[in-house]
Design an enzyme around this catalytic site. Sequence first.
Site, PDB file in Angstrom:
ATOM      1  N   TYR A 105      -0.332  -0.643 -13.908  1.00 22.36           N
ATOM      2  CA  TYR A 105      -1.028   0.639 -14.055  1.00 22.36           C
ATOM      3  C   TYR A 105      -1.669   0.710 -15.439  1.00 22.36           C
ATOM      4  O   TYR A 105      -2.785   1.215 -15.581  1.00 22.36           O
ATOM      5  CB  TYR A 105      -0.053   1.802 -13.848  1.00 22.36           C
ATOM      6  CG  TYR A 105       0.437   1.915 -12.426  1.00 22.36           C
ATOM      7  CD1 TYR A 105      -0.313   2.585 -11.464  1.00 22.36           C
ATOM      8  CD2 TYR A 105       1.642   1.350 -12.039  1.00 22.36           C
ATOM      9  CE1 TYR A 105       0.127   2.686 -10.147  1.00 22.36           C
ATOM     10  CE2 TYR A 105       2.100   1.444 -10.734  1.00 22.36           C
ATOM     11  CZ  TYR A 105       1.337   2.111  -9.789  1.00 22.36           C
ATOM     12  OH  TYR A 105       1.766   2.207  -8.488  1.00 22.36           O
TER      13      TYR A 105
ATOM     14  N   CYS B 147      -4.773  -1.230  -3.380  1.00 21.07           N
ATOM     15  CA  CYS B 147      -3.886  -0.484  -4.279  1.00 21.07           C
ATOM     16  C   CYS B 147      -2.476  -1.073  -4.312  1.00 21.07           C
ATOM     17  O   CYS B 147      -1.743  -0.857  -5.275  1.00 21.07           O
ATOM     18  CB  CYS B 147      -3.849   0.984  -3.880  1.00 21.07           C
ATOM     19  SG  CYS B 147      -3.454   1.281  -2.154  1.00 21.07           S
TER      20      CYS B 147
ATOM     21  N   ASN C 120      -5.710   6.623  -2.685  1.00 17.98           N
ATOM     22  CA  ASN C 120      -6.642   5.698  -2.038  1.00 17.98           C
ATOM     23  C   ASN C 120      -6.543   5.816  -0.518  1.00 17.98           C
ATOM     24  O   ASN C 120      -5.507   5.522   0.059  1.00 17.98           O
ATOM     25  CB  ASN C 120      -6.307   4.267  -2.486  1.00 17.98           C
ATOM     26  CG  ASN C 120      -7.044   3.214  -1.705  1.00 17.98           C
ATOM     27  OD1 ASN C 120      -8.090   3.459  -1.117  1.00 17.98           O
ATOM     28  ND2 ASN C 120      -6.484   2.025  -1.677  1.00 17.98           N
TER      29      ASN C 120
ATOM     30  N   GLU D 293       0.390 -11.998   0.504  1.00 19.74           N
ATOM     31  CA  GLU D 293      -0.482 -12.634  -0.478  1.00 19.74           C
ATOM     32  C   GLU D 293       0.251 -13.638  -1.365  1.00 19.74           C
ATOM     33  O   GLU D 293      -0.318 -14.146  -2.337  1.00 19.74           O
ATOM     34  CB  GLU D 293      -1.151 -11.556  -1.342  1.00 19.74           C
ATOM     35  CG  GLU D 293      -2.058 -10.656  -0.524  1.00 19.74           C
ATOM     36  CD  GLU D 293      -2.837  -9.663  -1.363  1.00 19.74           C
ATOM     37  OE1 GLU D 293      -3.021  -9.906  -2.579  1.00 19.74           O
ATOM     38  OE2 GLU D 293      -3.287  -8.648  -0.805  1.00 19.74           O
TER      39      GLU D 293
END
Length: 174
Positions: A108, A139, A131, A166
């Site tokens: 952040y 996000c 979002n 990922e």
Amino acid sequence: MIRQASAEYRVIKITRGWVGVAYTGRGIRALTLPVQGRKKALESLRSQISSRLVRGERYQRLAHDLDRYFQGRAISFDYPLDLTAATPFQRRVWTVLQEIPYGATRTYQEVARAVGMPRALRAVGQAVGGNPIPLLIPCHRVVASGGSLGGYAWGLMWKRRLLRVEGIGPRLSA
């Protein structure tokens, strides 16, 4: 919650379940994460959009791209997005999020610095949490300093799952 007069929607079947996508002539306005059942996907989408939804047929390719993403493939979600309901600050934050590469994270604090407001951590957190287009505006790739996950509007289980897709995982804690 996103407000507008009307938006088209499509509920799409992917390998992991059903997703809802709302869009206007400008682009995608909202996206849900996969749920079990077409009806749940539409309910989830309606909870994000405070406008009338009209059934549409665009974004058929999105199902294929989402399936490939959930198979662990790096996908460039190059769809037009309709961010007209967002504040200028949210748009700045979301633009920074779109620049975070697949398989990488930012804190952040790093996002706050990137938007030119290094002390605005709470505001950045609110923009990240607001979002309406997860995955396309990634996000889930924003984590807290010190290696913890931070928050996630869809729940930490989803954040962990998306990061693992990922290839990011064990070094992050709840």
